[in-house]
Design a protein around this motif. Structure first.
Motif, PDB file in Angstrom:
ATOM      1  N   HIS A  40       0.834  -1.221   0.000  1.00  0.00           N
ATOM      2  CA  HIS A  40       0.000   0.000   0.000  1.00  0.00           C
ATOM      3  C   HIS A  40       0.865   1.266   0.000  1.00  0.00           C
ATOM      4  CE1 HIS A  40      -4.103  -1.552   0.270  1.00  0.00           C
ATOM      5  NE2 HIS A  40      -3.578  -2.586   0.948  1.00  0.00           N
ATOM      6  N   ALA A  41       1.996   1.194   0.655  1.00  0.00           N
ATOM      7  CA  ALA A  41       2.886   2.374   0.665  1.00  0.00           C
ATOM      8  C   ALA A  41       3.384   2.668  -0.756  1.00  0.00           C
ATOM      9  CB  ALA A  41       4.058   2.132   1.609  1.00  0.00           C
ATOM     10  N   ARG A  42       3.690   1.573  -1.501  1.00  0.00           N
ATOM     11  CA  ARG A  42       4.112   1.774  -2.892  1.00  0.00           C
ATOM     12  C   ARG A  42       2.979   2.400  -3.715  1.00  0.00           C
ATOM     13  NH1 ARG A  42       6.710  -3.156  -2.493  1.00  0.00           N
ATOM     14  NH2 ARG A  42       4.941  -4.246  -3.423  1.00  0.00           N
ATOM     15  N   HIS A  43       1.775   1.939  -3.425  1.00  0.00           N
ATOM     16  CA  HIS A  43       0.618   2.482  -4.143  1.00  0.00           C
ATOM     17  C   HIS A  43       0.457   3.984  -3.851  1.00  0.00           C
ATOM     18  CE1 HIS A  43      -3.928   2.217  -5.175  1.00  0.00           C
ATOM     19  NE2 HIS A  43      -3.205   2.593  -6.208  1.00  0.00           N
ATOM     20  N   ALA A  44       0.601   4.305  -2.562  1.00  0.00           N
ATOM     21  CA  ALA A  44       0.494   5.723  -2.186  1.00  0.00           C
ATOM     22  C   ALA A  44       1.584   6.543  -2.873  1.00  0.00           C
ATOM     23  CB  ALA A  44       0.592   5.865  -0.666  1.00  0.00           C
ATOM     24  N   HIS A  45       2.782   5.987  -2.900  1.00  0.00           N
ATOM     25  CA  HIS A  45       3.890   6.692  -3.545  1.00  0.00           C
ATOM     26  C   HIS A  45       3.626   6.855  -5.044  1.00  0.00           C
ATOM     27  CE1 HIS A  45       7.979   8.055  -4.119  1.00  0.00           C
ATOM     28  NE2 HIS A  45       8.118   7.178  -5.109  1.00  0.00           N
ATOM     29  N   ASP A  46       3.056   5.803  -5.656  1.00  0.00           N
ATOM     30  CA  ASP A  46       2.711   5.894  -7.083  1.00  0.00           C
ATOM     31  C   ASP A  46       1.706   7.020  -7.329  1.00  0.00           C
ATOM     32  OD1 ASP A  46       4.389   3.898  -7.743  1.00  0.00           O
ATOM     33  OD2 ASP A  46       2.848   2.342  -7.958  1.00  0.00           O
ATOM     34  N   ILE A  47       0.760   7.109  -6.413  1.00  0.00           N
ATOM     35  CA  ILE A  47      -0.247   8.178  -6.565  1.00  0.00           C
ATOM     36  C   ILE A  47       0.434   9.548  -6.528  1.00  0.00           C
ATOM     37  CG2 ILE A  47      -2.152   9.338  -5.354  1.00  0.00           C
ATOM     38  CD1 ILE A  47      -3.168   6.535  -4.593  1.00  0.00           C
ATOM     39  N   ASP A  48       1.315   9.726  -5.532  1.00  0.00           N
ATOM     40  CA  ASP A  48       2.007  11.015  -5.420  1.00  0.00           C
ATOM     41  C   ASP A  48       2.817  11.300  -6.688  1.00  0.00           C
ATOM     42  OD1 ASP A  48       0.961  11.315  -2.936  1.00  0.00           O
ATOM     43  OD2 ASP A  48       2.760  10.631  -1.862  1.00  0.00           O
ATOM     44  N   GLU A  49       3.518  10.290  -7.148  1.00  0.00           N
ATOM     45  CA  GLU A  49       4.357  10.499  -8.336  1.00  0.00           C
ATOM     46  C   GLU A  49       3.503  10.768  -9.574  1.00  0.00           C
ATOM     47  OE1 GLU A  49       7.712  10.695  -8.573  1.00  0.00           O
ATOM     48  OE2 GLU A  49       7.568  10.732  -6.387  1.00  0.00           O
ATOM     49  N   THR A  50       2.377  10.070  -9.653  1.00  0.00           N
ATOM     50  CA  THR A  50       1.501  10.288 -10.807  1.00  0.00           C
ATOM     51  C   THR A  50       0.952  11.698 -10.803  1.00  0.00           C
ATOM     52  OG1 THR A  50       0.894   7.961 -10.632  1.00  0.00           O
ATOM     53  CG2 THR A  50      -0.447   9.336 -12.072  1.00  0.00           C
ATOM     54  N   VAL A  51       0.550  12.138  -9.619  1.00  0.00           N
ATOM     55  CA  VAL A  51       0.042  13.516  -9.524  1.00  0.00           C
ATOM     56  C   VAL A  51       1.144  14.493  -9.909  1.00  0.00           C
ATOM     57  CG1 VAL A  51      -0.859  15.282  -7.957  1.00  0.00           C
ATOM     58  CG2 VAL A  51      -1.681  12.931  -7.781  1.00  0.00           C
TER      59      VAL A  51
END
Lengths: 237, 181
Positions: A40-51
């Motif tokens: 889930h932390a990777r997912h959150a990080h992906d979201i931040d990077e995508t934004v």
């Protein structure tokens, strides 16, 4: 059992929520929960990077020039606005002065100032029915103030006095006909002005002057209500 | 007196020469921040630049009171965001009006086609679905290099509030992206 207890808290922690010390201890000790957390932390990080990737644009090279032009345009607009605002304000002031002057001379007041530059004639005078209010005999001093005369009329009276040396009588507007009748009687000899009682000079008015009732202007209700306390008391000073 | 070596601001509105230079520096430092904040709402580069320029123009006459870097950046973010939201709402209303009167099978512009890709489109849908406060936090968090303290300074709220909003925004995005996937 512990994994189920902390599962939601650990996932939330992966997205940035704080984790209790007990939850942190469990996370450190439990391998499956740690893997869940990392996923889930990777997912959150992906979201931040995508934004970040979605909004990572740079201003164009003309950006600063556009800012300068905008500032100049805004200021020019502001100048125009000031001019357009000032014009109606000035027009309103001029109109107020003109209308105020017209109102002053419109005779809209209940009293009238009669400047007797010429003797009054009685051609249009009907039989007098009212009481003679005031008349200034030939040698009597000018009446400075009649009860019920407003300050504005006083000012008008003074201005007329300054402009004209003729005799001046302050009379209520509704008694002009009676005054004219009195003048007519004096002129045709029916009434001897010498027999009229002398004016009370000390009081600044003729002795038999019938003083019209003092006009008390109503006080605006809003003013009274403002100063009144809710409990009906005397109000604040 | 008001001529500056760079932009030459203040030909009509006058600031002192040192203020002119400071303002010029702020424009240079913060233009990317303003454009990205606006882009986070509008997603059109030209519109975003236009809104950011408008925000700087509004800042100019107030600059004497916004000299501090943090004050200026916080004011700039709030103003740009507000202006962008206003523009976005106006555009949405205009689009709704135009849709009623125009050909419903209109072809999207070449720019829309170029910019749009499926992943970005899904992400923007998810971001749009967030409440405004959460949207601003997630956008600023990305712009500011994931610095919670800086986002808190920009929004003038405690860091705890930023963390809380950030968590809610991420969870919302994760949920939306899973649904959209």
């Amino acid at each position: 059992m512990s994994c189920l207890k902390y599962a939601d808290a650990i996932i939330d922690h992966a997205y940035g929520a704080p984790l209790s010390s007990a939850g942190a201890e469990h996370l450190a000790a439990c391998e499956p929960c740690r893997r869940t957390f990392e996923r889930h932390a990777r997912h959150a990080h992906d979201i931040d990077e995508t934004v970040l990737g979605a909004i990572a644009i740079e201003p164009s090279i003309d950006f600063r020039r556009g800012v300068r032009e905008r500032i100049e345009r805004t200021d020019a607009g502001r100048s125009r606005t000031r001019w357009w605002v000032a014009l109606p304000v000035a027009a309103a002031i001029v109109m107020a002065v003109i209308l105020g002057g017209l109102w002053e001379h419109s005779g809209s007041s209940p009293r009238a100032v009669v400047v007797m530059s010429q003797p009054l004639t009685a051609t249009d005078v009907a039989k007098p029915s009212g009481t003679i209010a005031a008349v200034r005999p030939e040698n009597a001093p000018a009446v400075s103030r009649t009860a019920g005369t407003t300050r504005r009329h006083d000012r008008m009276s003074r201005s007329h006095r300054a402009a004209s040396p003729e005799a001046e009588v302050l009379v209520p507007g509704d008694q002009r006909r009676a005054i004219a009748r009195l003048v007519e009687l004096i002129q045709d000899g029916t009434l001897d002005p010498a027999k009229l009682p002398p004016p009370d000079v000390a009081a600044g008015k003729p002795a038999d002057l019938v003083v019209p009732a003092l006009t008390i202007e109503p006080i605006p209700i809003a003013t009274v209500e403002t100063n009144r306390r809710p409990d009906g008391g005397p109000g604040r000073r | 007196m008001h001529e500056s070596a760079g932009l030459g601001f203040g030909t009509l509105v006058t600031l002192d020469a040192p203020l002119e230079r400071e303002f010029e520096q702020r424009v240079r430092d913060s233009s990317a921040l303003a454009v990205r904040v606006a882009y986070g709402v509008l997603r059109q580069r030209l519109d975003a630049e236009d809104v950011a320029q408008e925000a700087f123009a509004k800042a100019y006459p107030r600059f004497a009171r916004l000299r501090g870097r943090d004050e200026f950046r916080a004011w700039l973010v709030r103003t740009t965001w507000r202006l962008a939201i206003d523009r976005w709402r106006a555009d949405r209303r205009r689009s709704a009006r135009e849709l009623k009167t125009s050909n419903p099978t209109a072809v999207p512009s070449a720019e829309d086609v170029a910019v749009g890709n499926e992943r970005a489109e899904r992400l923007w849908q998810a971001i749009d679905a967030l409440p405004e406060k959460l949207r601003l936090v997630i956008v600023l968090f990305a712009i500011e290099g994931h610095d919670v303290a800086e986002v808190a300074r920009l929004l003038d709220v405690p860091e705890g509030t930023v963390k809380s909003r950030l968590f809610l925004a991420r969870k919302g995005l994760a949920r939306s992206l899973q649904c959209l996937a």
